[in-house]
Design a protein around this motif. Structure first.
Motif, PDB file in Angstrom:
ATOM      1  N   SER A  70     -70.391 -74.480  -8.539  1.00  0.00           N
ATOM      2  CA  SER A  70     -71.667 -74.638  -7.834  1.00  0.00           C
ATOM      3  C   SER A  70     -71.599 -75.796  -6.860  1.00  0.00           C
ATOM      4  O   SER A  70     -70.914 -76.784  -7.090  1.00  0.00           O
ATOM      5  N   GLU A  71     -72.350 -75.650  -5.775  1.00  0.00           N
ATOM      6  CA  GLU A  71     -72.447 -76.777  -4.833  1.00  0.00           C
ATOM      7  C   GLU A  71     -73.444 -77.828  -5.342  1.00  0.00           C
ATOM      8  O   GLU A  71     -73.547 -78.911  -4.795  1.00  0.00           O
ATOM      9  N   GLU A  80     -76.382 -70.932 -11.845  1.00  0.00           N
ATOM     10  CA  GLU A  80     -75.230 -71.654 -11.307  1.00  0.00           C
ATOM     11  C   GLU A  80     -74.349 -72.203 -12.428  1.00  0.00           C
ATOM     12  O   GLU A  80     -74.830 -72.449 -13.547  1.00  0.00           O
ATOM     13  N   VAL A  81     -73.072 -72.396 -12.128  1.00  0.00           N
ATOM     14  CA  VAL A  81     -72.168 -73.052 -13.082  1.00  0.00           C
ATOM     15  C   VAL A  81     -71.639 -74.308 -12.388  1.00  0.00           C
ATOM     16  O   VAL A  81     -70.939 -74.224 -11.372  1.00  0.00           O
ATOM     17  N   THR A  82     -72.024 -75.447 -12.931  1.00  0.00           N
ATOM     18  CA  THR A  82     -71.770 -76.707 -12.216  1.00  0.00           C
ATOM     19  C   THR A  82     -70.464 -77.377 -12.640  1.00  0.00           C
ATOM     20  O   THR A  82     -69.900 -77.090 -13.698  1.00  0.00           O
ATOM     21  N   ALA A  83     -70.061 -78.325 -11.804  1.00  0.00           N
ATOM     22  CA  ALA A  83     -68.848 -79.106 -12.099  1.00  0.00           C
ATOM     23  C   ALA A  83     -69.017 -79.857 -13.424  1.00  0.00           C
ATOM     24  O   ALA A  83     -68.065 -79.971 -14.196  1.00  0.00           O
ATOM     25  N   TYR A  84     -70.220 -80.322 -13.672  1.00  0.00           N
ATOM     26  CA  TYR A  84     -70.483 -81.033 -14.926  1.00  0.00           C
ATOM     27  C   TYR A  84     -70.192 -80.145 -16.139  1.00  0.00           C
ATOM     28  O   TYR A  84     -69.603 -80.582 -17.124  1.00  0.00           O
ATOM     29  N   GLU A  85     -70.600 -78.867 -16.036  1.00  0.00           N
ATOM     30  CA  GLU A  85     -70.359 -77.941 -17.153  1.00  0.00           C
ATOM     31  C   GLU A  85     -68.886 -77.533 -17.256  1.00  0.00           C
ATOM     32  O   GLU A  85     -68.378 -77.257 -18.338  1.00  0.00           O
ATOM     33  N   LEU A  86     -68.233 -77.501 -16.112  1.00  0.00           N
ATOM     34  CA  LEU A  86     -66.846 -77.010 -16.097  1.00  0.00           C
ATOM     35  C   LEU A  86     -65.815 -78.075 -16.441  1.00  0.00           C
ATOM     36  O   LEU A  86     -64.700 -77.755 -16.841  1.00  0.00           O
ATOM     37  N   LYS A  87     -66.201 -79.332 -16.280  1.00  0.00           N
ATOM     38  CA  LYS A  87     -65.160 -80.370 -16.343  1.00  0.00           C
ATOM     39  C   LYS A  87     -64.458 -80.466 -17.698  1.00  0.00           C
ATOM     40  O   LYS A  87     -63.309 -80.878 -17.766  1.00  0.00           O
ATOM     41  N   GLU A  88     -65.134 -80.043 -18.759  1.00  0.00           N
ATOM     42  CA  GLU A  88     -64.459 -80.110 -20.073  1.00  0.00           C
ATOM     43  C   GLU A  88     -63.417 -79.013 -20.227  1.00  0.00           C
ATOM     44  O   GLU A  88     -62.584 -79.055 -21.114  1.00  0.00           O
ATOM     45  N   ILE A  89     -63.536 -77.969 -19.402  1.00  0.00           N
ATOM     46  CA  ILE A  89     -62.731 -76.769 -19.628  1.00  0.00           C
ATOM     47  C   ILE A  89     -61.618 -76.576 -18.600  1.00  0.00           C
ATOM     48  O   ILE A  89     -60.549 -76.105 -18.930  1.00  0.00           O
ATOM     49  N   ILE A 115     -66.578 -78.759  -2.613  1.00  0.00           N
ATOM     50  CA  ILE A 115     -65.434 -79.669  -2.752  1.00  0.00           C
ATOM     51  C   ILE A 115     -65.921 -81.012  -3.315  1.00  0.00           C
ATOM     52  O   ILE A 115     -65.349 -81.558  -4.269  1.00  0.00           O
ATOM     53  N   LEU A 116     -67.009 -81.507  -2.744  1.00  0.00           N
ATOM     54  CA  LEU A 116     -67.544 -82.790  -3.215  1.00  0.00           C
ATOM     55  C   LEU A 116     -68.028 -82.703  -4.664  1.00  0.00           C
ATOM     56  O   LEU A 116     -67.795 -83.604  -5.466  1.00  0.00           O
ATOM     57  N   ALA A 117     -68.682 -81.573  -4.984  1.00  0.00           N
ATOM     58  CA  ALA A 117     -69.192 -81.395  -6.356  1.00  0.00           C
ATOM     59  C   ALA A 117     -68.030 -81.403  -7.350  1.00  0.00           C
ATOM     60  O   ALA A 117     -68.075 -82.069  -8.389  1.00  0.00           O
ATOM     61  N   ALA A 118     -66.961 -80.687  -7.019  1.00  0.00           N
ATOM     62  CA  ALA A 118     -65.789 -80.633  -7.919  1.00  0.00           C
ATOM     63  C   ALA A 118     -65.210 -82.032  -8.094  1.00  0.00           C
ATOM     64  O   ALA A 118     -64.991 -82.507  -9.219  1.00  0.00           O
ATOM     65  N   LYS A 119     -65.004 -82.702  -6.972  1.00  0.00           N
ATOM     66  CA  LYS A 119     -64.375 -84.029  -7.033  1.00  0.00           C
ATOM     67  C   LYS A 119     -65.226 -85.030  -7.800  1.00  0.00           C
ATOM     68  O   LYS A 119     -64.689 -85.929  -8.448  1.00  0.00           O
ATOM     69  N   SER A 120     -66.532 -84.861  -7.724  1.00  0.00           N
ATOM     70  CA  SER A 120     -67.418 -85.819  -8.413  1.00  0.00           C
ATOM     71  C   SER A 120     -67.187 -85.785  -9.928  1.00  0.00           C
ATOM     72  O   SER A 120     -67.528 -86.711 -10.636  1.00  0.00           O
TER      73      SER A 120
END
Ligand code: PGA
Length: 224
Positions: A70-71, A80-89, A115-120
């Motif tokens: 997600s942006e 949406e599926v956010t970077a916060y939710e994905l970062k553990e996986i 890109i920014l969301a992922a990097k954050s």
């Protein structure tokens, strides 16, 4: 050398686990020097895949990637599926795939936000571009996948000489960026991009549907 398997929307969790299980069984036969393998299942299959990957021993580094992200940050963004939710996986996220740009009207602005969301959240973006024009709008990423539109899912891989021109332009701009080729990669053409051409890896769609075929692609990448 990076080898990415993009399952797109083709496999449910059960099928993804069956794929991983088969891939695990046959991986011992791999004789090329250490590849890095990245598997990109659907969102629904990510968590069971992460559990499977963790509890098994692999002959090479194996990571998971999301196919999108997600942006938006965590919050009220239904569906949406956010970077916060994905970062553990996941370790990686594919961003700006041409199917998303075309079918979901993803603009450069959205791609850059993703890109920014992922990097954050320290997720490494794998950013897909299909031209130097798209590349010129993307900033500060370590992995680029060059995927010419006409080569995706068509069985008509781009002539390596044409692809190398794009590779050279990107490397001239940033020597440290890893550049992958994607678009109808198979065992018969993979070494042309890697051995002869200097791409840092490949992004494989339909050629990764079957685990033994994907393993062959990795194997043949090291052969002339
Ligand atoms: P393909 O897909 O290998 O089936 O052409 C590549 C991609 O879409 O990333």
């Amino acid at each position: 050398m990076l080898f990415i398997a993009n399952f797109k929307a083709n496999k449910n969790s059960k099928e993804t686990l069956a794929w991983l299980s088969e891939f695990h069984k046959i991986q011992q036969s791999l004789s090329i020097s250490k590849p890095t393998v990245i598997i990109a299942p659907s969102f629904t299959a990510l968590e069971p895949s992460a559990i499977f990957v963790k509890k098994n021993t692999w002959m090479f580094p194996l990571y998971l990637s999301a196919q999108d992200i997600s942006e938006y940050p965590v919050g009220s963004y239904t569906g949406e599926v956010t970077a916060y939710e994905l970062k553990e996986i996941v370790t990686y996220a594919i961003i700006g795939h041409s199917e998303r740009r075309k079918l979901f009207a993803e603009t450069e602005e959205v791609v850059n936000k993703k890109i920014l969301a992922a990097k954050s959240q320290s997720i490494i973006p794998i950013v897909c571009i299909s031209s130097i024009n798209e590349y010129s709008k993307i900033k500060d990423v370590s992995i680029i996948a060059y995927e010419p539109k006409e080569a995706i899912g068509t069985g008509k891989a781009q002539n390596p000489n044409t692809a190398f021109k794009i590779l050279k332009t990107i490397k001239k701009n940033n020597i440290l960026q890893k550049v992958l080729y994607g678009g109808s990669v198979g065992k018969e053409n993979v070494s042309g991009y890697i051995q002869d051409g200097g791409f840092d890896g490949v992004l494989v769609g339909s050629g990764s549907n079957d685990p033994s075929n994907f393993l062959k692609i990795i194997q043949y990448a090291g052969k002339k």
